[in-house]
Design a protein around this motif. Structure first.
Motif: not given
Ligand code: MCF
Ligand code: FE
Length: 403
Positions: A116, A134, A136, A167, A172, A174, A352, A354
Motif C-alpha cells: 500500500g 502489486k 494499492v 489502474q 489499484k 485508493g 487492501l 486483494l
C-alpha cells in the motif's frame, strides 16, 4: 501450470493449516493444494527444509520518502514532524528512479508481492507503475486551512484521476485522509464520499502520538504550539469518535492507533475497520507500543507494515515482524509469531482488498519459497522459526509468474 513441492506448506487458511511434504499447483491462480496431487508436466521439489507460503503484503508505505537515511530526527513525534516539514522538498527532489527501484527491490527480496503506497504528490506514480509488485495507490489529502480547501481538493482530484488512468491487474487506486488533526472536515467529507461511491479502500493515520490524543481531546499539548505557529486560536476540528464515524460504510484501515482508547477500538470494530501496526516506526518516533492483546480481544484484524523510510531503516517485512516479536514482551513468542505471519499475509490482503494472502483454490498465485537452516520437529514451532531465520526469499511468484 506449475507444481511445487516443499517440506512445509503454510497455507494461512482459516484453520492455519500447515502441510508437511505438501504440494501446490497453480497457473495465475491457485488450482490445488495438498498432498499427492495430480501429476503435472513441470514439477519442482524445493529441497530439504523448504517452505512454501503466501507472499507477504506491506500494507502501508510512503516510498516518496525513500531517500531518507539520516536526515530526519527520531525520538519524539513533533520533533520528527518538524524535521519532515523542513526536509520534505529536499527528500522528494532526491527520490527519483534509482531511489524507488532500491526501495521496491528491498521489498521484493524479502518476499513482498504487494504494498500500500501513500502518495502526497503523485510524483511516485511514474516510477512505480512499471514495478513488478502489486500496489494499492492511496492518493493522500492533507491540509486544514479553510481558505485553500478548494485548491487542495482540485490538486487531489488531478492526482486521483491520473492514478485511475493507470489502474490494471497490478495497480489499484485508493484514497488516504492523512489524519484527524491535519485534514479539514470539508475535505475529509469530499474524499471519503469519493471512495464510497467508487468502492475504493481508504487509509488514515489515527492516534499515533500522545500529542494527537491531547490535541483532539482538549485542544492542548504539543500540537497547540505546533498549530499556533501558523494559525492564531487554532482548535481541533473534529472529535476522534466523529472522525471514525465518517468512515462508516467504507473499507478503511486505521494506521498506528497506539493511543486509541477502548471506545475508539469498539467504534473501529463496529464500522468493520482494520488496523495497521507499524512497530519500528512507532519505536523510532517514540510514541509507544500498540496493545495487540486489546485489539485481538475487540475482534479487530490487525496487519503489520513498515511505514516509509521516513520512519524506518528498512522496508524488509521479515525484519519488521522480527522486531515486533521482540518488542511485544508480554505475549508468548510462539503464538505471537503465528499472528504476525497472519498480519503480513491474509490480514494485510483483507485490509487492501486483494485476492491473495493465503494458499487456497481460486486465490491469486502470489507465493514465496525459501529454506530454513535445519528441520523442525513440531510444525507448531514453524511460524516462530520462520520469523527468526528468514530475511530473503528464494522465489517470489506474482500471479503465477516468477519475478
Ligand atoms: O506514518 C508516518 C508517521 N505519521 C504520519 N505521517 C507520515 C508517516 N510517514 C510519512 N508520513 C507523511 C504523511 O503521509 O508525512 C507527511 C504526510 O505526507 C506529514 S505532514 C508534512
Ligand atoms: Fe504512515
Amino acid at each position: 501450470m506449475i507444481k511445487l513441492k516443499a517440506d512445509y506448506v503454510l497455507t494461512m487458511d482459516s484453520k492455519y493449516s500447515i502441510i508437511k511434504n505438501g504440494e501446490i499447483i497453480f497457473d495465475e491462480k491457485i488450482i490445488d493444494i495438498g498432498i499427492n496431487l495430480q501429476k503435472t508436466k513441470k514439477e519442482v521439489y524445493l529441497g530439504k527444509n523448504s517452505v512454501i507460503m503466501p507472499a507477504l503484503i506491506n500494507s502501508h508505505t510512503h516510498l516518496e520518502f525513500s531517500h531518507n537515511k539520516t536526515l530526519l530526527k527520531y525520538g519524539d513525534f513533533i520533533i520528527w514532524l518538524d524535521s519532515v516539514i523542513e526536509n520534505r522538498e529536499e527528500l522528494f527532489i532526491n527520490c527519483k528512479g534509482e531511489c524507488y527501484k532500491k526501495a521496491i527491490q528491498e521489498m521484493k527480496e524479502s518476499g513482498v508481492c504487494a504494498y500500500g503506497e501513500i502518495s502526497s504528490t503523485g510524483d511516485d506514480l511514474r516510477y512505480i507503475k512499471h514495478s513488478p509488485l502489486k500496489v494499492v495507490y492511496f492518493n493522500e489529502i492533507i491540509g486544514t486551512n479553510p481558505a485553500v480547501v478548494d485548491m487542495l481538493y482540485q490538486d487531489f482530484l488531478a492526482r486521483f484521476e491520473e492514478s485511475l488512468k493507470l489502474q490494471n491487474e497490478k495497480l489499484k487506486v485508493g484514497v488516504s485522509i492523512h489524519s484527524p488533526y491535519s485534514v479539514h472536515p470539508i475535505l475529509m467529507e469530499k474524499v471519503i464520499n469519493l471512495a464510497k461511491i467508487n468502492n475504493l479502500p481508504i487509509q488514515t493515520h489515527f492516534m499515533e502520538s500522545k500529542a494527537e490524543r491531547s490535541w483532539l481531546d482538549k485542544g492542548e499539548g504539543e500540537f497547540k504550539l505546533f498549530f499556533e505557529k501558523n494559525f492564531k486560536n487554532a482548535k481541533p476540528l473534529i472529535s476522534p469518535i466523529e472522525f471514525i464515524e465518517k468512515f462508516k460504510n467504507s473499507h478503511t484501515t486505521f494506521i498506528h492507533c497506539v493511543h486509541a482508547n477502548d471506545n475508539e477500538f469498539q467504534k473501529i470494530k463496529e464500522i468493520g475497520g482494520y488496523i495497521s501496526h507499524c512497530p519500528v516506526s512507532n519505536r523510532l518516533l517514540n510514541v509507544g507500543l500498540l496493545d495487540l492483546e486489546k485489539i485481538k480481544n475487540c475482534g479487530i484484524e490487525y496487519n503489520v507494515a513498515t511505514d516509509g523510510l521516513s520512519s524506518n531503516y528498512s522496508l524488509n517485512l521479515f525484519k519488521e515482524i522480527r522486531a515486533a516479536l521482540l518488542m511485544h514482551t508480554t505475549l508468548h513468542p510462539k503464538y505471537l509469531a503465528k499472528d504476525l505471519l497472519k498480519a503480513v499475509t491474509i490480514n494485510a490482503a483483507k485490509s487492501l482488498n486483494l485476492n491473495n494472502g493465503s494458499l487456497e483454490k481460486g486465490k491469486d498465485a502470489d507465493i514465496i519459497t525459501f529454506k530454513l537452516p535445519n528441520s523442525i520437529k513440531e510444525t507448531e514451532n514453524l511460524p516462530l522459526q520462520i520469523i527468526l531465520h528468514t530475511n530473503k526469499v528464494d522465489k517470489l511468484y506474482i500471479n503465477g509468474k516468477e519475478v
